[in-house]
Design a protein around this motif. Sequence first.
Motif, mmCIF file in Angstrom:
data_model
loop_
_atom_site.group_PDB
_atom_site.id
_atom_site.type_symbol
_atom_site.label_atom_id
_atom_site.label_comp_id
_atom_site.label_asym_id
_atom_site.label_seq_id
_atom_site.Cartn_x
_atom_site.Cartn_y
_atom_site.Cartn_z
ATOM 1 N N ASP A 174 0.829 -1.204 0.000
ATOM 2 C CA ASP A 174 0.000 0.000 0.000
ATOM 3 C C ASP A 174 0.866 1.257 0.000
ATOM 4 O O ASP A 174 0.587 2.221 -0.730
ATOM 5 N N VAL A 175 1.934 1.274 0.823
ATOM 6 C CA VAL A 175 2.836 2.436 0.867
ATOM 7 C C VAL A 175 3.538 2.621 -0.477
ATOM 8 O O VAL A 175 3.653 3.738 -0.997
ATOM 9 N N ALA A 176 4.022 1.508 -1.038
ATOM 10 C CA ALA A 176 4.712 1.595 -2.329
ATOM 11 C C ALA A 176 3.774 2.071 -3.428
ATOM 12 O O ALA A 176 4.167 2.849 -4.308
ATOM 13 N N MET A 177 2.525 1.640 -3.371
ATOM 14 C CA MET A 177 1.540 2.073 -4.367
ATOM 15 C C MET A 177 1.260 3.572 -4.228
ATOM 16 O O MET A 177 1.131 4.280 -5.233
ATOM 17 N N HIS A 178 1.199 4.038 -2.986
ATOM 18 C CA HIS A 178 0.917 5.454 -2.739
ATOM 19 C C HIS A 178 2.040 6.343 -3.259
ATOM 20 O O HIS A 178 1.792 7.474 -3.706
ATOM 21 N N HIS A 179 3.284 5.832 -3.222
ATOM 22 C CA HIS A 179 4.439 6.609 -3.685
ATOM 23 C C HIS A 179 4.931 6.141 -5.053
ATOM 24 O O HIS A 179 6.088 6.402 -5.417
ATOM 25 N N THR A 180 4.061 5.438 -5.786
ATOM 26 C CA THR A 180 4.327 4.995 -7.167
ATOM 27 C C THR A 180 5.636 4.228 -7.309
ATOM 28 O O THR A 180 6.382 4.414 -8.270
ATOM 29 N N GLN A 181 5.929 3.384 -6.346
ATOM 30 C CA GLN A 181 7.081 2.485 -6.436
ATOM 31 C C GLN A 181 6.587 1.148 -7.001
ATOM 32 O O GLN A 181 6.352 0.186 -6.266
ATOM 33 N N ILE A 182 6.431 1.095 -8.322
ATOM 34 C CA ILE A 182 5.827 -0.064 -8.964
ATOM 35 C C ILE A 182 6.687 -1.316 -8.783
ATOM 36 O O ILE A 182 6.167 -2.415 -8.575
ATOM 37 N N ASP A 183 8.013 -1.152 -8.851
ATOM 38 C CA ASP A 183 8.905 -2.311 -8.701
ATOM 39 C C ASP A 183 8.777 -2.941 -7.318
ATOM 40 O O ASP A 183 8.816 -4.162 -7.181
ATOM 41 N N LEU A 184 8.603 -2.104 -6.303
ATOM 42 C CA LEU A 184 8.432 -2.629 -4.949
ATOM 43 C C LEU A 184 7.092 -3.347 -4.822
ATOM 44 O O LEU A 184 6.995 -4.387 -4.172
ATOM 45 N N CYS A 185 6.052 -2.805 -5.469
ATOM 46 C CA CYS A 185 4.746 -3.491 -5.470
ATOM 47 C C CYS A 185 4.850 -4.865 -6.127
ATOM 48 O O CYS A 185 4.298 -5.847 -5.628
ATOM 49 N N ASP A 186 5.577 -4.938 -7.239
ATOM 50 C CA ASP A 186 5.738 -6.217 -7.933
ATOM 51 C C ASP A 186 6.513 -7.215 -7.089
ATOM 52 O O ASP A 186 6.189 -8.410 -7.077
ATOM 53 N N ALA A 187 7.532 -6.738 -6.364
ATOM 54 C CA ALA A 187 8.311 -7.636 -5.511
ATOM 55 C C ALA A 187 7.463 -8.194 -4.378
ATOM 56 O O ALA A 187 7.554 -9.384 -4.043
#
Length: 393
Positions: A238-251
């Motif tokens: 959720d945090v990564a999505m909020h800050h547009t960290q797509i690679d972290l969301c995928d991991a």
Amino acid sequence: KQWYQRRVREMEFTEAESNMNDLVSEYQQYQDATVTNQFVRHNEFIKTCFTKARQCFYQYEVQQYPKLLARQTIRILHVLREYVVDNMDKSGTGVVQEGMTTPSHERSWQGIPVIIIAQLLGPHDKVLENIEVLTHTNETLGTIRRNLVAHICKNEVPPTPPHLQLKVNNEELAPSLDRKALIQLDLKDRQVLTVRVMTSLHINSPSSSSTSSADLFNSPCSPIKQTKYIPWLLYVSDVAMHHTQIDLCDAVTAILNIFPTDMEIEQDITELAATQAKEMAKSNNEDTQSENPVPATTDSSLSTAIFLDSNCGGVRYKLEIVYALLMPAVPSAKSVKFRTDFILAGGVETVLSLLQNEKFLCGADKQTKESCLHIFAKITKFVLTTLCYGYSG
């Protein structure tokens, strides 16, 4: 003298049998100790990876979300995923199979429907019968093998089941591959599988009760079954999505897929559906004068708890759990009950109303929204199909 010699030979056989039993017992103790040591090493490595990932992500939040710390967290999660997947590939765990208690999350629902054509061979490779096996890509080879045995034996279980030799393109599919899913074996739709009945020998296959390294991740205290990390992973997503960290969301998504489903979240969903179904049935009984059933509102507790969560990563995870309960890879009594409860709890009305609800996935990024809508479309297809069958019946 002959009696004495016979007695000596009997004593020698008895002593040899006793030595053999002692040797088997010693080997079993060594094997148990080896499995325990493997479990400890796996547990410690997974715990260490999550500890380092937590520390790195904590610094990521404290220092106002720098990309460098996000990349470090991603690397740690990639190492953890490669380690777990490597051990799954070696042992064959992590895929759905009857008798296994902890399939991975991505293998918990039905895959793409496929038809496997099994050619039963007789003497001189003569085709005796073409058997069409309707299955799906998340099904295991072991389940297909057992279904073929049941078909050949006319659904009668013999004292010693026959051993089937399965081949694809003249390459044998050994019993050691029985834990793998069809998608892992690259078996396509309308794939031809040659079947030959061999001698009736007991094969120590992965479905047996013997202890092996394949049972490592299925033990009651297995680290893979410890889903205590999943709430933290959903928070990271959720945090990564909020800050547009797509690679972290995928991991994070990759880790969630190889871990088993969080049983606490699954239990909350099933209990909520059962409670709602009882309340709906009670409400309908009280309103016997009305010809139409009471429709579920858009803000019902069922839709609020499952589909209208502020955490978009949690919404996707819950959607996948709901679909896995509605269309499980391995049917069970639990899935049958949930289907009934979900429909009686207003599942049809809830799904249809959410299609027009602006709050549904309002804060999700494009990739997450596409993934959620794909699962939601499958759920919609199920409930509409159920509705059509109900009216036609």
